[in-house]
Design a protein around this motif. Sequence first.
Motif, PDB file in Angstrom:
ATOM      1  N   ARG A  34       1.898   3.847  -0.159  1.00  0.00           N
ATOM      2  CA  ARG A  34       0.471   4.031   0.078  1.00  0.00           C
ATOM      3  C   ARG A  34      -0.382   3.334  -0.987  1.00  0.00           C
ATOM      4  O   ARG A  34      -1.300   2.751  -0.812  1.00  0.00           O
ATOM      5  N   MET A  35       0.127   3.644  -2.226  1.00  0.00           N
ATOM      6  CA  MET A  35      -0.224   3.033  -3.538  1.00  0.00           C
ATOM      7  C   MET A  35       0.041   1.721  -3.676  1.00  0.00           C
ATOM      8  O   MET A  35      -0.066   0.946  -4.899  1.00  0.00           O
ATOM      9  N   SER A  36       0.696   0.919  -3.057  1.00  0.00           N
ATOM     10  CA  SER A  36       1.278  -0.442  -2.942  1.00  0.00           C
ATOM     11  C   SER A  36       2.379  -0.453  -4.132  1.00  0.00           C
ATOM     12  O   SER A  36       2.697  -1.537  -4.377  1.00  0.00           O
ATOM     13  N   GLU A  37       2.993   0.596  -4.260  1.00  0.00           N
ATOM     14  CA  GLU A  37       4.195   0.551  -5.024  1.00  0.00           C
ATOM     15  C   GLU A  37       5.530   0.181  -4.024  1.00  0.00           C
ATOM     16  O   GLU A  37       5.501   0.583  -2.929  1.00  0.00           O
ATOM     17  N   ARG A  38       6.362  -1.004  -4.856  1.00  0.00           N
ATOM     18  CA  ARG A  38       7.385  -1.405  -3.739  1.00  0.00           C
ATOM     19  C   ARG A  38       8.416  -0.334  -3.877  1.00  0.00           C
ATOM     20  O   ARG A  38       8.708   0.362  -5.105  1.00  0.00           O
ATOM     21  N   GLN A  39       9.260   0.002  -2.692  1.00  0.00           N
ATOM     22  CA  GLN A  39      10.059   0.905  -2.469  1.00  0.00           C
ATOM     23  C   GLN A  39      11.421   0.658  -1.996  1.00  0.00           C
ATOM     24  O   GLN A  39      11.430  -0.342  -1.040  1.00  0.00           O
ATOM     25  N   LEU A  40      12.452   1.534  -2.220  1.00  0.00           N
ATOM     26  CA  LEU A  40      13.838   1.047  -1.728  1.00  0.00           C
ATOM     27  C   LEU A  40      14.046   2.668  -1.001  1.00  0.00           C
ATOM     28  O   LEU A  40      14.119   3.549  -1.803  1.00  0.00           O
ATOM     29  N   ALA A  41      14.637   2.811   0.149  1.00  0.00           N
ATOM     30  CA  ALA A  41      14.843   3.959   0.805  1.00  0.00           C
ATOM     31  C   ALA A  41      16.197   4.063   1.543  1.00  0.00           C
ATOM     32  O   ALA A  41      16.383   2.763   2.094  1.00  0.00           O
ATOM     33  N   LEU A  42      16.834   4.986   1.308  1.00  0.00           N
ATOM     34  CA  LEU A  42      18.328   5.106   2.199  1.00  0.00           C
ATOM     35  C   LEU A  42      17.955   5.981   3.406  1.00  0.00           C
ATOM     36  O   LEU A  42      17.413   7.254   3.164  1.00  0.00           O
ATOM     37  N   TRP A  43      18.348   5.552   4.656  1.00  0.00           N
ATOM     38  CA  TRP A  43      18.185   6.546   5.484  1.00  0.00           C
ATOM     39  C   TRP A  43      19.468   6.855   6.287  1.00  0.00           C
ATOM     40  O   TRP A  43      20.220   6.059   6.290  1.00  0.00           O
ATOM     41  N   ASP A  44      19.426   7.954   6.930  1.00  0.00           N
ATOM     42  CA  ASP A  44      20.740   8.356   7.721  1.00  0.00           C
ATOM     43  C   ASP A  44      20.058   8.600   9.226  1.00  0.00           C
ATOM     44  O   ASP A  44      19.289   9.373   9.601  1.00  0.00           O
ATOM     45  N   PRO A  45      20.441   7.367  10.032  1.00  0.00           N
ATOM     46  CA  PRO A  45      19.806   7.615  11.255  1.00  0.00           C
ATOM     47  C   PRO A  45      20.014   8.844  12.307  1.00  0.00           C
ATOM     48  O   PRO A  45      19.260   8.923  13.180  1.00  0.00           O
ATOM     49  N   GLU A  46      20.942   9.516  11.850  1.00  0.00           N
ATOM     50  CA  GLU A  46      21.169  10.634  12.598  1.00  0.00           C
ATOM     51  C   GLU A  46      20.009  11.751  12.384  1.00  0.00           C
ATOM     52  O   GLU A  46      19.948  12.669  13.175  1.00  0.00           O
ATOM     53  N   ARG A  47      19.194  11.672  11.532  1.00  0.00           N
ATOM     54  CA  ARG A  47      18.176  12.242  11.198  1.00  0.00           C
ATOM     55  C   ARG A  47      17.088  11.890  11.989  1.00  0.00           C
ATOM     56  O   ARG A  47      15.921  12.630  12.199  1.00  0.00           O
ATOM     57  N   PHE A  48      17.374  10.794  12.457  1.00  0.00           N
ATOM     58  CA  PHE A  48      15.960  10.115  13.245  1.00  0.00           C
ATOM     59  C   PHE A  48      16.071  10.968  14.834  1.00  0.00           C
ATOM     60  O   PHE A  48      14.880  11.154  15.315  1.00  0.00           O
ATOM     61  N   ALA A  49      17.256  10.914  15.359  1.00  0.00           N
ATOM     62  CA  ALA A  49      17.094  11.832  16.740  1.00  0.00           C
ATOM     63  C   ALA A  49      18.325  12.771  16.457  1.00  0.00           C
ATOM     64  O   ALA A  49      19.421  12.759  16.029  1.00  0.00           O
ATOM     65  N   ALA A  50      18.115  14.051  16.872  1.00  0.00           N
ATOM     66  CA  ALA A  50      18.859  15.321  16.503  1.00  0.00           C
ATOM     67  C   ALA A  50      20.093  15.034  17.215  1.00  0.00           C
ATOM     68  O   ALA A  50      21.228  15.266  16.698  1.00  0.00           O
ATOM     69  N   HIS A  51      20.099  14.731  18.556  1.00  0.00           N
ATOM     70  CA  HIS A  51      21.119  14.292  19.428  1.00  0.00           C
ATOM     71  C   HIS A  51      20.873  13.238  20.218  1.00  0.00           C
ATOM     72  O   HIS A  51      19.988  12.993  20.986  1.00  0.00           O
ATOM     73  N   GLU A  52      21.947  12.201  20.350  1.00  0.00           N
ATOM     74  CA  GLU A  52      21.816  10.920  20.753  1.00  0.00           C
ATOM     75  C   GLU A  52      21.944  10.774  22.094  1.00  0.00           C
ATOM     76  O   GLU A  52      21.749   9.822  22.969  1.00  0.00           O
ATOM     77  N   GLY A  53      22.753  11.853  22.741  1.00  0.00           N
ATOM     78  CA  GLY A  53      22.954  11.891  24.238  1.00  0.00           C
ATOM     79  C   GLY A  53      21.740  11.847  25.204  1.00  0.00           C
ATOM     80  O   GLY A  53      20.695  11.969  24.683  1.00  0.00           O
ATOM     81  N   MET A  54      21.857  11.651  26.457  1.00  0.00           N
ATOM     82  CA  MET A  54      20.736  11.422  27.418  1.00  0.00           C
ATOM     83  C   MET A  54      20.429  12.955  27.937  1.00  0.00           C
ATOM     84  O   MET A  54      19.453  13.188  28.698  1.00  0.00           O
ATOM     85  N   ARG A  55      21.110  13.817  28.005  1.00  0.00           N
ATOM     86  CA  ARG A  55      21.179  15.278  28.548  1.00  0.00           C
ATOM     87  C   ARG A  55      20.096  16.191  27.814  1.00  0.00           C
ATOM     88  O   ARG A  55      19.959  15.916  26.534  1.00  0.00           O
ATOM     89  N   PRO A  56      19.594  17.212  28.300  1.00  0.00           N
ATOM     90  CA  PRO A  56      18.722  18.114  27.627  1.00  0.00           C
ATOM     91  C   PRO A  56      19.097  18.653  26.168  1.00  0.00           C
ATOM     92  O   PRO A  56      20.351  18.960  26.244  1.00  0.00           O
TER      93      PRO A  56
END
Length: 511
Positions: free
Chosen positions: A240-262
Motif C-alpha cells: 500500500r506504501m508502493s514498496e515492491r514485494q515478493l511473496a510465496l503462497w501455498d494454494p492450499e491455504r486459499f481454499a480449505a478443501h478443493e472438492g465439490m462436496r460440503p
Amino acid sequence: MSRRVVRQSKFRHVFGQAAKADQAYEDIRVSKVTWDSSFCAVNPKFLAIIVEAGGGGAFIVLPLAKTGRVDKNYPLVTGHTAPILDIDWCPHNDNVIASASDDTTIMVWQIPDYTPVRNITEPIITLEGHSKRVGILSWHPTARNVLLSAGGDNVIIIWNVGTGEVLLSLDDMHPDIIHSVCWNNNGSLLATTCKDKTLRIIDPRKGQVVAERTRPHEGARPLRAVFTADGKLLSTGFSRMSERQLALWDPERFAAHEGMRPMRAVFTRQGHIFTTGFTRMSQRELGLWDPNNFEEPVALQEMDTSNGVLLPFYDPDSSIVYLCGKGDSSIRYFEITDEPPYVHYLNTFSSKEPQRGMGFMPKRGLDVSKCEIARFYKLHERKCEPIVMTVPRKSDLFQDDLYPDTPGPEPALEADEWLSGQDAEPVLISLKDGYVPPKHRELRVTKRNILDVRPPSGPRRSQSASDAPLSQHTLETLLEEIKALRERVQAQEERITALENMLCELVDGTD
C-alpha cells in the motif's frame, strides 16, 4: 560467545557478470511500446527481440553466435499490422516462435537456420479469435503445439497451433485486463493475475477457478505470478506504501478443501479451526487452520519503492527466482526452500544502464563447462547484452548437483491427449555432455498437424491408423484445392498476356 549459524547453500555465492563488449548485439532499435512484457525471447539457437518498425509490428531474430554490430538492413520478421506486444519460442521446436500483436492476431513463424535474404513475411499460421489486442503468449510445457494467448478482451484462448483450432476459451473468469498467465510444471493448471487485484489458479480443461486470493499485494500497480516446482506460487507486486514485494503462497491455504462436496468446521479450544471436506479426487480429508494466518503468504520480502513492475524468472532446477524490473539496472535473486523463512535473499547483480526488457535462456542452452546456472539477455535502447550467472567451482568435472536432468525439446503429450484430460511431466534430458540443438527440420505441412516435425526414430513402424491411406473426403478436399489453384494460375496468365499486349500497343504508338 554465541556464533551466528550461516545457512548452507550451494547458491550462496552465485556470481553475475555482463558479457564482454564484443559478445553483445549492437545497433538494435528496441521497441518503445509501453507494455509490461519482456520484449525478448531466447532459446539455444536464436535470440528474438521486438523492434521499432514503421507500418506495423516486427521482431528481429539473430543466431546466438551473430554478436557485434547488426546490419541496419538485417531481415526482420514482419506481418502484423500493429505493434507486437509479446513473443515466445516453442519449447519443442527451436525454429518455431509465436508473436502476439495489437492487431488482435497471433502469428506462428518458422525461422530457418540460415540467414534469410529478405524479411520473413509469411507465418505458418495466423490465429484469429481475440476481439482486442493480444499481449500475452505462453506455450504449454509438455503438450505439442498447444499455445495460450490472453488479450485485452479479458479472454484466455488455448489453441492447437497444428490445426489452427481453438481448444478452449476461458472468457468469463476475468472481469478486467489480464496481467500475467503461467502454466504449472505439467501444464494442468494456470496461475493468472488481473487488474481486479485477484490471483487465480484455474483448471483450464474444467473451466473452473480452483483457488483464488484477493489482493495478494495491496498496491495499485500490476501483479505477476509464477508456479514453483512444488506447486506453490511466487507473486510480485506492491504494498500500500508502493514498496515492491515478493511473496510465496501455498494454494492450499486459499481454499480449505478443493472438492465439490460440503465442508464442516468447528473451533478447537486453542482457537484453531478444525475442518472436514473433500479433495479434488473426492477423498475425505481433515484440516487444521490458524485463523490468524488463514490467507497469509508463506513468506513476504519487501524491497524498494521503484515504479517498475518486477518480472519474475523462475528456475525449477535450482529453485531460484530472479526479479528484473523494467527501468531497473539490477537483477535480484532469491532461493526458495522448504525451510523457514522459505525465501532467502542471495544477491543483486547491478549495472549502470536501466533495462528495457529481459530474455531468459532455458537450462539446456547454458554452458555447463563454466558452471553457468542462468543467462539473461538485457535490452538497452540500442543493444542487447548477455548477463551470465555462475557458481564458482574449482573442478572441471560435470557438476551433478548444479545440473539435474532438465526439460528437453521432446513433448510428452499430443494436443488431443492433453485436452482429453491426460497430464505428463516434462521429458527430461541430461546435460552431462552438453546440449547440441538439432539442425533445422522442415515442417511437414498437413491439415492435421502443421508443427508435427518429430523425425522418425528406429525402423519403420508397422501399419497403423496414422499410416492409413487418405480418406475419400481428404482426397476430394485436395482435388478441390488443386482445381482452385489451377484456375487462379490460368487467370493470372491471361492477365499477364493482356498486360503484355497493352504494353506492345503503347510501344507501337510511340514509334
